[in-house]
Design a protein around this motif. Structure first.
Motif, PDB file in Angstrom:
ATOM      1  N   LYS A 105     -10.953   4.438   0.726  1.00  0.00           N
ATOM      2  CA  LYS A 105     -11.313   3.076   1.154  1.00  0.00           C
ATOM      3  C   LYS A 105     -11.337   2.061   0.019  1.00  0.00           C
ATOM      4  O   LYS A 105     -12.022   1.039   0.098  1.00  0.00           O
ATOM      5  CB  LYS A 105     -12.675   3.075   1.869  1.00  0.00           C
TER       6      LYS A 105
ATOM      7  N   ARG B 187       0.818  -1.226   0.000  1.00  0.00           N
ATOM      8  CA  ARG B 187       0.000   0.000   0.000  1.00  0.00           C
ATOM      9  C   ARG B 187       0.847   1.270   0.000  1.00  0.00           C
ATOM     10  O   ARG B 187       0.480   2.279  -0.619  1.00  0.00           O
ATOM     11  CB  ARG B 187      -0.917   0.025   1.217  1.00  0.00           C
TER      12      ARG B 187
ATOM     13  N   GLU C   2      -6.220   4.490   0.672  1.00  0.00           N
ATOM     14  CA  GLU C   2      -6.511   4.716   2.092  1.00  0.00           C
ATOM     15  C   GLU C   2      -7.619   5.743   2.264  1.00  0.00           C
ATOM     16  O   GLU C   2      -8.602   5.512   2.970  1.00  0.00           O
ATOM     17  CB  GLU C   2      -5.241   5.192   2.816  1.00  0.00           C
TER      18      GLU C   2
END
Length: 380
Positions: free
Chosen positions: A62, A13, A59
């Protein structure tokens, strides 16, 4: 349990360049179906700069929550594509039916079909309950009026992006373009920007219709100009050649913080609105200070599902769901006519297998993918 382990693309991520292919957690070898569930075999999916945006804003928006990864710090990249029901313990979901939807970049997905009807179903898995509804719907291909087998590649590559573009155009039109005389699009060669320029260009000749300008890299200028949607196309370093006194709306598909600052400073008091759409320049998202310190209007993130919700509501604010679908279908048909002409806007390139998917992902992430190319990938 069957031996099919499948494949799925996993990303770090916080380091999007760190990608790997691993076993698909929803493959038959790793997950047995529970009552009310169905397993989809993902046949192929599109990969565009829009998917990089999903990762870059994973992030904040979502996007990582739709298909959770088991390893800490990893995420499953969301994509749009086609799949077939291969196992089902869900009422109304027959094995063999083909669906179009929002999937992980992998070979399988286990869903919990809810609200099954003639058009499709919603994935009612508990972890998706609070996520944007537009991404949770799977459409039966044989019941989708927008599905054309011969244009399946174009649909997977362009239709999700076109919906966003249609909604951006609608949002700006509703606001009378905030009083601006021109709309400036960054990353003008990106597919979402091209589709937005197409929608804006359909208003040419109407009272108050803005000029449409594109900013792009020198190597993409010829392609962008050939589309005929932009009134002018400039290289990024030619920004200062634009007249600073012209009221302008900035639609930012690049997400490059340094470029955003340059645009805000150049137009200063004449910048009417600043919309943040994507992150094609994902590695420069936080490179030039915070948005709060920029001159002019503060950049506002455009969230397409919010505009869908608004336009799906009854009049006068909305058109109703049928009205939205009808307008969108008309616009999509006009776009496909233009995009599949003598010089197609998108040339579909099919690639399959774990190594091919990793190479394709690296190309799109680095911005090296051919602007005219549309990637259809398979990990099946």
């Amino acid at each position: 349990m069957r031996s099919d382990t499948g494949h799925r693309l996993f990303l770090q991520r916080q380091r999007l360049a760190a990608a790997r292919i691993g076993p698909d957690p929803d493959a038959p070898a790793h997950r047995a179906l529970q009552p009310g569930q169905a397993r989809l075999a993902i046949e192929h999916f599109a990969l565009t700069a829009n998917n990089i945006t999903y990762a870059a804003f994973g992030e904040a928006m979502k996007y990582w929550h739709f298909f959770p990864a088991a390893e800490p710090g990893e995420g499953c990249l969301p994509v749009w594509g086609f799949a077939t029901v291969v196992e089902s313990l869900a009422e109304g979901v027959a094995v063999g039916r083909r669906v179009w939807g929002y999937f992980p970049a992998g070979s399988h997905l286990v869903v919990t079909p809810g609200r099954v009807n003639a058009g499709g179903f919603v994935d009612a898995a508990p972890h998706r309950a609070d996520l944007a509804a537009v991404y949770n719907h799977c459409a039966w291909c044989d019941a989708d009026p927008g599905w054309q087998p011969a244009l399946e590649g174009l649909q997977a590559v362009m239709r999700p992006l076109f919906i966003t573009s249609f909604l951006i155009d609608d949002f700006l039109a509703e606001a009378a373009c905030f009083g601006a005389e021109q709309v400036l699009l960054s990353s003008a060669s990106s597919k979402t920007a091209c589709a937005t320029a197409f929608c804006l260009a359909q208003r040419r000749g109407q009272p108050g219709a803005p000029r449409v300008l594109g900013l792009t890299s020198p190597r993409s200028m010829g392609f962008v100009r050939s589309l005929g949607c932009y009134d002018d196309v400039l290289a990024y370093d030619a920004l200062t050649g634009l007249a600073p006194g012209v009221p302008t709306v900035y639609v930012d598909f690049a997400g490059n913080a340094a470029l955003r600052r340059a645009v805000h400073e150049h137009f200063a008091g004449t910048l009417k609105y600043s919309a943040s759409i994507g992150g094609t320049h994902w590695d420069a998202l936080a490179a030039a200070g915070t948005s709060a310190s920029l001159p002019g209007p503060r950049p506002t993130l455009f969230f397409a599902p919010a505009q869908v919700k608004k336009r799906s509501s009854p009049p006068p604010e909305g058109w109703g769901r049928d009205g939205l679908d009808r307008r969108l279908a008309q616009a999509w048909n006009a776009f496909t006519t233009a995009a599949t002409g003598p010089e197609p806007w998108v040339q579909i390139s099919h690639r399959s297998g774990p190594e091919a998917v990793l190479v394709a992902y690296a190309e799109v992430l680095s911005g090296q993918a051919d602007a005219r190319q549309g990637l259809m990938l398979s990990l099946a």
